[in-house]
Design a protein around this motif. Sequence first.
Motif, PDB file in Angstrom:
ATOM      1  N   UNK A 175      45.690  72.379 -12.884  1.00  0.00           N
ATOM      2  CA  UNK A 175      45.354  73.069 -11.635  1.00  0.00           C
ATOM      3  C   UNK A 175      46.595  73.731 -11.028  1.00  0.00           C
ATOM      4  N   UNK A 176      47.725  73.083 -11.159  1.00  0.00           N
ATOM      5  CA  UNK A 176      48.986  73.637 -10.677  1.00  0.00           C
ATOM      6  C   UNK A 176      49.370  74.870 -11.503  1.00  0.00           C
ATOM      7  N   UNK A 177      49.264  74.760 -12.794  1.00  0.00           N
ATOM      8  CA  UNK A 177      49.588  75.867 -13.704  1.00  0.00           C
ATOM      9  C   UNK A 177      48.732  77.092 -13.405  1.00  0.00           C
ATOM     10  N   UNK A 178      47.475  76.869 -13.040  1.00  0.00           N
ATOM     11  CA  UNK A 178      46.551  77.969 -12.760  1.00  0.00           C
ATOM     12  C   UNK A 178      46.545  78.363 -11.281  1.00  0.00           C
ATOM     13  N   UNK A 179      47.507  77.854 -10.517  1.00  0.00           N
ATOM     14  CA  UNK A 179      47.748  78.238  -9.134  1.00  0.00           C
ATOM     15  C   UNK A 179      46.586  77.933  -8.188  1.00  0.00           C
ATOM     16  N   UNK A 180      45.898  76.829  -8.434  1.00  0.00           N
ATOM     17  CA  UNK A 180      44.903  76.334  -7.486  1.00  0.00           C
ATOM     18  C   UNK A 180      45.555  75.373  -6.498  1.00  0.00           C
ATOM     19  N   UNK A 181      46.601  74.689  -6.964  1.00  0.00           N
ATOM     20  CA  UNK A 181      47.322  73.746  -6.115  1.00  0.00           C
ATOM     21  C   UNK A 181      48.816  74.001  -6.234  1.00  0.00           C
ATOM     22  N   UNK A 182      49.525  73.486  -5.268  1.00  0.00           N
ATOM     23  CA  UNK A 182      50.986  73.511  -5.363  1.00  0.00           C
ATOM     24  C   UNK A 182      51.476  72.082  -5.238  1.00  0.00           C
ATOM     25  N   UNK A 183      52.598  71.825  -5.865  1.00  0.00           N
ATOM     26  CA  UNK A 183      53.161  70.478  -5.824  1.00  0.00           C
ATOM     27  C   UNK A 183      54.476  70.491  -5.070  1.00  0.00           C
ATOM     28  N   UNK A 184      54.736  69.387  -4.397  1.00  0.00           N
ATOM     29  CA  UNK A 184      56.002  69.180  -3.706  1.00  0.00           C
ATOM     30  C   UNK A 184      56.554  67.869  -4.227  1.00  0.00           C
ATOM     31  N   UNK A 185      57.751  67.927  -4.750  1.00  0.00           N
ATOM     32  CA  UNK A 185      58.376  66.719  -5.311  1.00  0.00           C
ATOM     33  C   UNK A 185      59.021  65.869  -4.230  1.00  0.00           C
ATOM     34  N   UNK A 186      59.274  64.628  -4.591  1.00  0.00           N
ATOM     35  CA  UNK A 186      59.993  63.733  -3.699  1.00  0.00           C
ATOM     36  C   UNK A 186      59.113  62.620  -3.170  1.00  0.00           C
ATOM     37  N   UNK A 187      59.745  61.725  -2.423  1.00  0.00           N
ATOM     38  CA  UNK A 187      59.048  60.544  -1.903  1.00  0.00           C
ATOM     39  C   UNK A 187      57.900  60.931  -0.971  1.00  0.00           C
ATOM     40  N   UNK A 188      58.056  61.987  -0.217  1.00  0.00           N
ATOM     41  CA  UNK A 188      57.009  62.443   0.696  1.00  0.00           C
ATOM     42  C   UNK A 188      56.196  63.586   0.084  1.00  0.00           C
ATOM     43  N   UNK A 189      56.360  63.785  -1.205  1.00  0.00           N
ATOM     44  CA  UNK A 189      55.702  64.886  -1.892  1.00  0.00           C
ATOM     45  C   UNK A 189      54.241  64.611  -2.192  1.00  0.00           C
ATOM     46  N   UNK A 190      53.650  65.552  -2.854  1.00  0.00           N
ATOM     47  CA  UNK A 190      52.251  65.435  -3.229  1.00  0.00           C
ATOM     48  C   UNK A 190      51.698  66.798  -3.594  1.00  0.00           C
TER      49      UNK A 190
END
Length: 143
Positions: free
Chosen positions: A49-64
Amino acid sequence: MNISTKGRYGIRMLVDLAQHKDAGLVQIKDLAQRQDITIKYAEQIISLLNKNRFVRSVRGAQGGYEIIGNAKDYTIYDILTKIEGDLSVVDCVNDETYCNRTSACASRNLWVGLNNVIKDYLSNITLQDLVDQTINTSDLYSI
């Protein structure tokens, strides 16, 4: 045509992310738990889903993860074709070279018509429609 668990779970995960859009980033463990999917499989699907730009990811402890844009802008057809690939009911519908009988096939128009009905149906349902159905369904059981 057979929609795989990857396609079905991908839709469920996007509905979940759309429902929680205002709550901020969603961690994969919470998403997987709510959707009753293993974390490992949820990670595979969210990556797609991320690869196809439906979602974005945020790294780190508070990420998601969060859905990109508005759920009303994504049709189920668009989502499934990105996850599953071609949704044709038979191979000759989109590939006339698949069979040497394509031009003389008595049943090809049947399959083309069925394919068009499926495409039209899925193209007229948005992710927001599913979110709204879920909200309306849960309202029926509130106490």
